[in-house]
Design an enzyme around this catalytic site. Structure first.
Site, PDB file in Angstrom:
ATOM      1  CB  CYS A 216      -9.138  10.422 -13.832  1.00 55.74           C
ATOM      2  SG  CYS A 216      -7.657  11.353 -13.363  1.00 55.74           S
TER       3      CYS A 216
ATOM      4  CG  MET B 245      -2.671   8.364 -13.703  1.00 54.68           C
ATOM      5  SD  MET B 245      -2.341   7.660 -15.337  1.00 54.68           S
ATOM      6  CE  MET B 245      -1.104   8.805 -15.956  1.00 54.68           C
TER       7      MET B 245
ATOM      8  N   GLY C  68     -12.654   1.735  -3.737  1.00 49.50           N
ATOM      9  CA  GLY C  68     -12.697   2.879  -2.835  1.00 49.50           C
ATOM     10  C   GLY C  68     -12.638   2.469  -1.383  1.00 49.50           C
TER      11      GLY C  68
END
Length: 342
Positions: free
Chosen positions: A109, A28, A221
């Site tokens: 999220c 985002m 990750g």
């Protein structure tokens, strides 16, 4: 994974399949159309993702802005947020019409806003709903539907539950799973803390791949070096870079080059290759600062890198700023690097 079957996407099928090895995470406020243009220059073979867009925004919002892209940004996936199968199906049809190569459902999220809307990571606790969403999306178009998820929520520590979540999504029509290999803590941690504090458990993604060898698995990750990326590629089908691709974009370039067997290009050459895009968008009224904010990390860790960021970030905000500001930043950086070498 064989890639899209819709004839509209056949031209991208080979690139789509090959791009599984390396991708850039949806982020985002970061992976907008300008960022993706830069990342495509850095990594011609990588798969790119949009920022998360809520399905209802796709249906009712400004599609020209929300779904903006250039043709050569493919292979490009649209990440959708939402938990209503009908809305997600309608958004999937719209995405197909706009030429996206993949539609990814966000199940990872952890933000408060996402939780309030009953989507994102909280969907890990509703596997039946996720299956319904995936089935609706898959039925709506022939564009591949994928899922990006965490290992669990809060103190979940049950590999079996995680595996069943994945199996339900795949049975419903998901063609690939992107595993952000940590839990999402919905109580007590901010979204930023959720990217660092929950421990990484790559072994769960490795086990998932071993037990489901035909299922494409991409690991996300903490991938912040080329060595770690290639180490993980021995266990899964692909690696997805997140913040490392943004803060140190040259890492994205070197990994892509290593995968393709090409020699890495100099940083300055890569940046100058962005000039036609920058000048074309500025001619449409886009301010320089909105584009070059995505290239500030290009000289991360290099002599002159701090000066490069300073000159570029300060100059891009000035009235009338144009490509000359970028050249000034490069000149200052090269001079600083020369002094450092001397």
């Amino acid at each position: 994974m064989t890639g899209p079957t819709n004839p509209t996407y056949d031209a991208h099928a080979d690139a789509y399949a090959a791009s599984l090895r390396l991708s850039v995470a949806p982020m985002m406020d970061w992976t907008d159309e300008h960022c993706r243009e830069f990342h495509r220059l850095l990594a011609p073979g990588a798969r790119l993702y949009t920022e998360m867009v809520h399905a209802k925004a796709v249906i009712h919002g400004d599609r020209a802005r929300l779904l903006a892209k250039t043709p050569h940004q493919s292979p490009l996936a649209l990440q959708l947020g939402g938990s209503e199968p009908d809305a997600l199906a309608q958004a999937a049809r719209i995405a197909a019409d706009h030429g996206f190569d993949e539609i990814n459902l966000n199940c990872g999220c952890p933000s408060d806003r996402v939780q309030a809307g009953r989507f994102g990571a909280c969907l890990m606790r509703e596997p039946a709903l996720v299956a319904d969403c995936v089935a609706a999306m898959a039925a709506a178009s022939e564009v591949p539907v994928t899922v990006k998820c965490r290992l669990g929520v809060d103190d979940d520590d049950d590999y079996g539950a995680f595996a069943r979540f994945v199996d339900g999504a795949v049975a419903a029509g998901a063609s690939m799973i992107v595993v952000h290999a940590r839990n999402a803590w919905l109580n007590g941690l901010s979204p930023k803390e959720n990217r660092d504090i929950p421990p990484l458990r790559y072994d769960w993604a490795h086990r998932l791949k071993r037990e489901r060898p035909a299922l494409p698995i991409v690991l996300n990750g903490g991938i912040a070096s080329q060595a770690l990326a290639f180490k993980q590629l021995a266990h899964v089908d692909g690696v997805m870079l997140g913040r490392a691709a943004y803060h140190d974009p040259y890492l994205l370039h070197t990994i892509d080059a290593a995968l393709s067997g090409a020699a890495p290009r100099p940083r300055a050459d890569l940046l100058r290759a962005l000039r036609p895009y920058v000048e074309a968008r500025m001619a449409e009224g886009v301010a320089l600062k909105h584009i070059v904010r995505h290239v500030l990390g290009l000289f991360h860790g290099q002599p002159g890198g701090r000066l490069y960021r300073q000159v570029l970030s300060e100059g891009a905000h000035l009235p009338g700023a144009d490509w000359a500001v970028v050249e000034q930043a490069l000149t200052a950086t090269e001079a600083s690097a020369a002094r450092h070498a001397a």
